[in-house]
Design a protein around this motif. Structure first.
Motif, PDB file in Angstrom:
ATOM      1  N   LEU A  35       5.866   5.014   1.666  1.00 36.91           N
ATOM      2  CA  LEU A  35       5.545   6.401   1.946  1.00 36.91           C
ATOM      3  C   LEU A  35       5.920   7.264   0.740  1.00 36.91           C
ATOM      4  O   LEU A  35       7.092   7.327   0.365  1.00 36.91           O
ATOM      5  CB  LEU A  35       6.276   6.878   3.209  1.00 36.91           C
ATOM      6  N   SER A  36       4.938   7.874   0.136  1.00 36.73           N
ATOM      7  CA  SER A  36       5.188   8.717  -1.035  1.00 36.73           C
ATOM      8  C   SER A  36       5.402  10.155  -0.588  1.00 36.73           C
ATOM      9  O   SER A  36       4.943  10.567   0.472  1.00 36.73           O
ATOM     10  CB  SER A  36       4.008   8.630  -2.007  1.00 36.73           C
ATOM     11  N   SER A  37       6.104  10.889  -1.393  1.00 38.01           N
ATOM     12  CA  SER A  37       6.363  12.303  -1.089  1.00 38.01           C
ATOM     13  C   SER A  37       5.227  13.100  -1.502  1.00 38.01           C
ATOM     14  O   SER A  37       4.543  13.762  -1.585  1.00 38.01           O
ATOM     15  CB  SER A  37       7.605  12.783  -1.798  1.00 38.01           C
TER      16      SER A  37
ATOM     17  N   ALA B 252       0.850  -1.186   0.000  1.00 37.52           N
ATOM     18  CA  ALA B 252       0.000   0.000   0.000  1.00 37.52           C
ATOM     19  C   ALA B 252       0.888   1.240   0.000  1.00 37.52           C
ATOM     20  O   ALA B 252       2.041   1.200   0.408  1.00 37.52           O
ATOM     21  CB  ALA B 252      -0.906  -0.007   1.226  1.00 37.52           C
ATOM     22  N   THR B 253       0.342   2.349  -0.477  1.00 39.41           N
ATOM     23  CA  THR B 253       1.073   3.611  -0.510  1.00 39.41           C
ATOM     24  C   THR B 253       0.251   4.685   0.179  1.00 39.41           C
ATOM     25  O   THR B 253      -0.958   4.779  -0.021  1.00 39.41           O
ATOM     26  CB  THR B 253       1.363   4.033  -1.967  1.00 39.41           C
ATOM     27  N   THR B 254       0.922   5.501   0.990  1.00 37.96           N
ATOM     28  CA  THR B 254       0.297   6.640   1.633  1.00 37.96           C
ATOM     29  C   THR B 254       1.382   7.691   1.850  1.00 37.96           C
ATOM     30  O   THR B 254       2.554   7.422   1.620  1.00 37.96           O
ATOM     31  CB  THR B 254      -0.402   6.249   2.955  1.00 37.96           C
TER      32      THR B 254
ATOM     33  N   ALA C 291      10.843   6.501   3.866  1.00 41.41           N
ATOM     34  CA  ALA C 291      10.463   5.822   2.627  1.00 41.41           C
ATOM     35  C   ALA C 291       9.387   4.755   2.808  1.00 41.41           C
ATOM     36  O   ALA C 291       8.639   4.471   1.874  1.00 41.41           O
ATOM     37  CB  ALA C 291      11.699   5.186   1.980  1.00 41.41           C
ATOM     38  N   ARG C 292       9.334   4.162   3.993  1.00 41.86           N
ATOM     39  CA  ARG C 292       8.351   3.095   4.203  1.00 41.86           C
ATOM     40  C   ARG C 292       8.019   2.952   5.671  1.00 41.86           C
ATOM     41  O   ARG C 292       8.715   3.472   6.534  1.00 41.86           O
ATOM     42  CB  ARG C 292       8.823   1.780   3.609  1.00 41.86           C
ATOM     43  N   ALA C 293       6.964   2.206   5.925  1.00 37.29           N
ATOM     44  CA  ALA C 293       6.549   1.943   7.299  1.00 37.29           C
ATOM     45  C   ALA C 293       6.144   0.480   7.412  1.00 37.29           C
ATOM     46  O   ALA C 293       5.604  -0.099   6.469  1.00 37.29           O
ATOM     47  CB  ALA C 293       5.387   2.846   7.697  1.00 37.29           C
ATOM     48  N   ALA C 294       6.431  -0.090   8.562  1.00 37.86           N
ATOM     49  CA  ALA C 294       6.012  -1.455   8.867  1.00 37.86           C
ATOM     50  C   ALA C 294       4.998  -1.362  10.005  1.00 37.86           C
ATOM     51  O   ALA C 294       5.241  -0.690  11.003  1.00 37.86           O
ATOM     52  CB  ALA C 294       7.214  -2.304   9.283  1.00 37.86           C
ATOM     53  N   LEU C 295       3.870  -2.003   9.809  1.00 34.71           N
ATOM     54  CA  LEU C 295       2.772  -1.938  10.772  1.00 34.71           C
ATOM     55  C   LEU C 295       2.469  -3.331  11.295  1.00 34.71           C
ATOM     56  O   LEU C 295       2.559  -4.304  10.555  1.00 34.71           O
ATOM     57  CB  LEU C 295       1.518  -1.379  10.095  1.00 34.71           C
TER      58      LEU C 295
END
Length: 168
Positions: free
Chosen positions: A166-168, A44-46, A116-120
């Motif tokens: 994670l998008s800019s 997913a992207t946010t 740049a990214r996240a882990a949930l």
């Protein structure tokens, strides 16, 4: 203890960063086992701002920052529902996202381009929800622990999955 001995022997900042990043991603985080998360694509992207905005519903949130190679850990808890989120650009051109409490008793700044990214998922250490914000190489920038017992895992991990770009 063996890794500490090797780290001292090598005395290399690069090795210490690599080791801390490896430990942070393998020991301090365990993806959740929720059915919703298993059934979703894990890409997913946010935006970073949207992810922090989501935290407002699951506070108080504990923020943890480990300084690689510096031997320091900073922990702070804050009522995320009170956060104001503002993005600004520094004179050097860095874009920072600031989450601040109204009285400025809590304030954190994240480099938007570096996140740049996240882990949930669920933390094996606390048994509560966890959100790890990382750079492109997987080094941890910030760990956020939403309120234990909240529906963060069901709601957010169920919607976004365990790995978020994670998008800019």
């Amino acid at each position: 203890l063996l890794w500490r001995w090797r780290l001292r022997l090598l005395g290399s900042e690069i090795m210490s960063r690599l080791l801390l990043a490896t430990l942070a991603t393998t020991v301090a985080f365990q993806p959740s086992a929720s059915r919703a998360a298993r059934g979703r694509a894990l890409a997913a992207t946010t935006t970073l701002q949207s992810l922090l905005e989501t935290m407002k519903d699951y506070g108080p949130v504990r923020a943890i920052c480990i300084l690689p190679g510096a031997g320091a850990i900073l922990e702070a808890s804050s009522d995320a529902s009170q956060w104001t989120l503002n993005e600004s650009t520094t004179p050097t051109g860095k874009r920072l996202l600031t989450a601040a409490a109204p009285d400025k008793g809590f304030e954190l700044h994240l480099d938007v381009d570096r996140a740049a990214r996240a882990a949930l998922g669920t933390s094996p250490k606390t048994g509560g929800p966890i959100c790890r914000i990382m750079d492109a190489e997987g080094a941890g920038l910030l760990t956020l622990l939403p309120r234990k017992g909240s529906s963060f895992v069901a709601d957010v991990v169920g919607e976004l999955g365990e790995e978020v770009t994670l998008s800019s």
